[in-house]
Design an enzyme around this catalytic site. Sequence first.
Site, mmCIF file in Angstrom:
data_model
loop_
_atom_site.group_PDB
_atom_site.id
_atom_site.type_symbol
_atom_site.label_atom_id
_atom_site.label_comp_id
_atom_site.label_asym_id
_atom_site.label_seq_id
_atom_site.Cartn_x
_atom_site.Cartn_y
_atom_site.Cartn_z
ATOM 1 N N ASP A 1 0.866 -1.187 0.000
ATOM 2 C CA ASP A 1 0.000 0.000 0.000
ATOM 3 C C ASP A 1 0.906 1.240 0.000
ATOM 4 O O ASP A 1 1.703 1.424 0.923
ATOM 5 C CB ASP A 1 -0.901 -0.021 1.249
ATOM 6 C CG ASP A 1 -2.230 0.698 0.998
ATOM 7 O OD1 ASP A 1 -3.270 0.180 1.435
ATOM 8 O OD2 ASP A 1 -2.218 1.768 0.344
ATOM 9 N N ASP B 1 -2.767 4.908 -2.449
ATOM 10 C CA ASP B 1 -3.750 5.571 -1.595
ATOM 11 C C ASP B 1 -4.068 6.978 -2.123
ATOM 12 O O ASP B 1 -3.151 7.779 -2.334
ATOM 13 C CB ASP B 1 -3.127 5.676 -0.189
ATOM 14 C CG ASP B 1 -4.125 6.071 0.858
ATOM 15 O OD1 ASP B 1 -5.076 5.310 1.065
ATOM 16 O OD2 ASP B 1 -3.967 7.145 1.461
ATOM 17 N N GLU C 1 -6.157 4.317 -6.007
ATOM 18 C CA GLU C 1 -7.427 4.591 -5.335
ATOM 19 C C GLU C 1 -7.832 5.987 -5.774
ATOM 20 O O GLU C 1 -7.179 6.971 -5.398
ATOM 21 C CB GLU C 1 -7.295 4.535 -3.812
ATOM 22 C CG GLU C 1 -8.636 4.799 -3.117
ATOM 23 C CD GLU C 1 -8.508 5.219 -1.665
ATOM 24 O OE1 GLU C 1 -7.467 5.779 -1.289
ATOM 25 O OE2 GLU C 1 -9.444 4.965 -0.886
ATOM 26 N N HIS D 1 -11.322 -1.967 3.287
ATOM 27 C CA HIS D 1 -11.251 -1.672 4.726
ATOM 28 C C HIS D 1 -11.940 -0.367 5.095
ATOM 29 O O HIS D 1 -12.008 -0.007 6.278
ATOM 30 C CB HIS D 1 -9.770 -1.612 5.132
ATOM 31 C CG HIS D 1 -9.056 -0.525 4.422
ATOM 32 N ND1 HIS D 1 -8.799 -0.543 3.060
ATOM 33 C CD2 HIS D 1 -8.600 0.655 4.848
ATOM 34 C CE1 HIS D 1 -8.188 0.569 2.711
ATOM 35 N NE2 HIS D 1 -8.056 1.312 3.769
ATOM 36 N N ASP D 2 -12.433 0.371 4.063
ATOM 37 C CA ASP D 2 -13.140 1.634 4.334
ATOM 38 C C ASP D 2 -14.651 1.497 4.182
ATOM 39 O O ASP D 2 -15.374 2.482 4.377
ATOM 40 C CB ASP D 2 -12.705 2.711 3.312
ATOM 41 C CG ASP D 2 -11.256 3.112 3.452
ATOM 42 O OD1 ASP D 2 -10.651 3.453 2.427
ATOM 43 O OD2 ASP D 2 -10.740 3.057 4.590
HETATM 44 O O1 TEU Z 1 -9.096 6.329 1.835
HETATM 45 C C1 TEU Z 1 -9.452 7.509 1.157
HETATM 46 C C2 TEU Z 1 -10.690 8.021 1.731
HETATM 47 O O2 TEU Z 1 -11.009 9.164 1.582
HETATM 48 C C3 TEU Z 1 -11.531 7.096 2.518
HETATM 49 O O3 TEU Z 1 -11.166 7.307 3.845
HETATM 50 C C4 TEU Z 1 -12.940 7.391 2.202
HETATM 51 O O4 TEU Z 1 -13.010 8.594 1.512
HETATM 52 C C5 TEU Z 1 -13.753 7.565 3.417
HETATM 53 O O5 TEU Z 1 -13.565 6.484 4.250
HETATM 54 C C6 TEU Z 1 -15.182 7.658 2.976
HETATM 55 O O6 TEU Z 1 -15.774 8.603 3.786
HETATM 56 C C7 TEU Z 1 -7.711 6.085 1.908
HETATM 57 C C8 TEU Z 1 -7.543 4.837 2.768
HETATM 58 O O7 TEU Z 1 -8.186 3.742 2.107
HETATM 59 C C9 TEU Z 1 -8.164 5.123 4.106
HETATM 60 O O8 TEU Z 1 -8.166 3.963 4.938
HETATM 61 C C10 TEU Z 1 -7.360 6.237 4.767
HETATM 62 O O9 TEU Z 1 -8.002 6.597 5.977
HETATM 63 C C11 TEU Z 1 -7.283 7.476 3.856
HETATM 64 O O10 TEU Z 1 -7.024 7.188 2.493
HETATM 65 C C12 TEU Z 1 -6.127 8.350 4.306
HETATM 66 O O11 TEU Z 1 -4.914 7.673 4.019
#
Ligand code: TEU
Length: 536
Positions: free
Chosen positions: A98, A194, A236, A312-313
């Site tokens: 990542d 990311d 992403e 995971h989000d």
């Molecule tokens: O996620 C990008 C992000 O903006 C997500 O957090 C998503 O927009 C949000 O959960 C929806 O409201 C990436 C990673 O996948 C995330 O785990 C990190 O928290 C974020 O970037 C910061 O690195």
Amino acid sequence: MEKRWWHKATIYQVYPKSFADANGDGIGDLKGITSKLDYLQDLGITAIWLSPVYDSPMDDNGYDIANYEAIAEMFGDMNDMEVLLDEANKRGIRIIMDLVVNHTSDEHAWFVEARSNPSSPERDYYIWRDEPNDLESIFSGSAWEKDEASGQYYLHFFSKKQPDLNWENADLRQKIYDMMNFWIDKGIGGFRMDVIDMIGKIPDQGIVNNGPKLHDYIKEMNAASFGKHDLLTVGETWGATPEIAQLYSNPDSNELSMVFQFEHIGLQHKPDAPKWDFEDELDVPALKKIFNKWQTELGLGQGWNSLFWNNHDLPRVLSIWGATGPNRVKSAKALAILLHLMRGTPYIYQGEEIGMTNYPFNSLSELDDIESLNYAREAQANGQSIGQIMDSIRLIGRDNARTPMQWDDTKNAGFSSAETTWLPVNPNYKDINVKNALADQDSIFYTYQALVQLRKNADWLIDGDFELLDTADKVFAYIRRTPNEAYLIVVNVSDEAQDFSFNGTSDEIVIANTAVPGDLSKVTLEAWDAFSVKLV
Ligand code: TEU
Ligand code: CA
């Protein structure tokens, strides 16, 4: 289109903190992942997307990196990482790291130097202004944090412990490429990048995603690091449309292999609203329209795409769009068949293959995720009731995806010999766990295993074009066609029976979660019926 290994691969995402705990401290670790490689090889996946394991204060569970070339103590050490790489490669499994380079931790040496010495070269690795503008953090509040020592503000689109990097600085960019080559030299299989579409931001003009220099930076990164290797790179990109996805993934662009698009995920909340204004009823016609656009625009062009429900989000797909009661297993198979038979590289999020569901959170004290906790604090300050706030978090909060992987029906679901210290095990682990799944030939696991295997061998999945059929609203049916083969995929994405009719005959079942009708001219699809057949 030149075939690459990742056209036939299915990628499995591991969230290290909750996958498997080998040293009994209640937190997942690298040795735990290595101990589960045989299971993943049995599933058939050929690459693991490993969420961050680098040295980090864990303000955002590792997406706040303090040292890109060191392993966080809670996950183990660099030797454990090299053993994981070696053991995975022995099993034909690549490790996709990542890459979090939109921001670092505020404890990264660069930021420590930048903050303590305004005239340091590192100062310009970050984004400082005398006065903040109205940019908002994705984790609530202003995107600017005042640094008392210098009186300036620094930009952070995530937590204030995640200062954004200034990609306009060429020295910074080169340091990132050097770090990427450090990992490439270790034999990794690629990078998941990311929020990579944020690195071209122009804060003074309010430009966040898709900035004017974004693709220049990615081409430069490609040439300076992974472009010379046979690696998978997936961006992403929350701001990507199919047209932009094509830009990144067209081999002539020399940018990335593919991106994660999120239009379908946008259906989880009301239009132009934050995620917390959720919609828990899936708008199937809207989903069909989105996938049709992806599959025809990217399918016909030189581009390539990712296919996912979960990460995971995101909330567990069965809890927001599938079924969690008597139809849980059937709906899980239906959603897997729908997704995996389209054109693209599918991603399986840990636990999705056994039908794990959201956790029944009751109070804020059970939560771990900074995004949910910041939202709750801001929503309460704005007068929202804790009941409404918990309804949102229970359905769509990120912790739902981060509770420990459920391996068996022993204490802590076999995840750890110790009480899990940071998120509780889902109480349904006695029923939903890997051990039960492997013992039941009719489990969700074996549907995923069959789909992963199919992708390795069926050229029609890679080369076939895509035609969406005109059906009842909640029936998602499409045809994949090559010059000499055609396959029909039919899925009832609902709890109710639906009518379906097709003028054609099949002579071979590809995969199904129900008995497949011989005559397709007039079919009653029961709840969550899904099947794919080869057409004569
Ligand atoms: O996620 C990008 C992000 O903006 C997500 O957090 C998503 O927009 C949000 O959960 C929806 O409201 C990436 C990673 O996948 C995330 O785990 C990190 O928290 C974020 O970037 C910061 O690195
Ligand atoms: Ca551990």
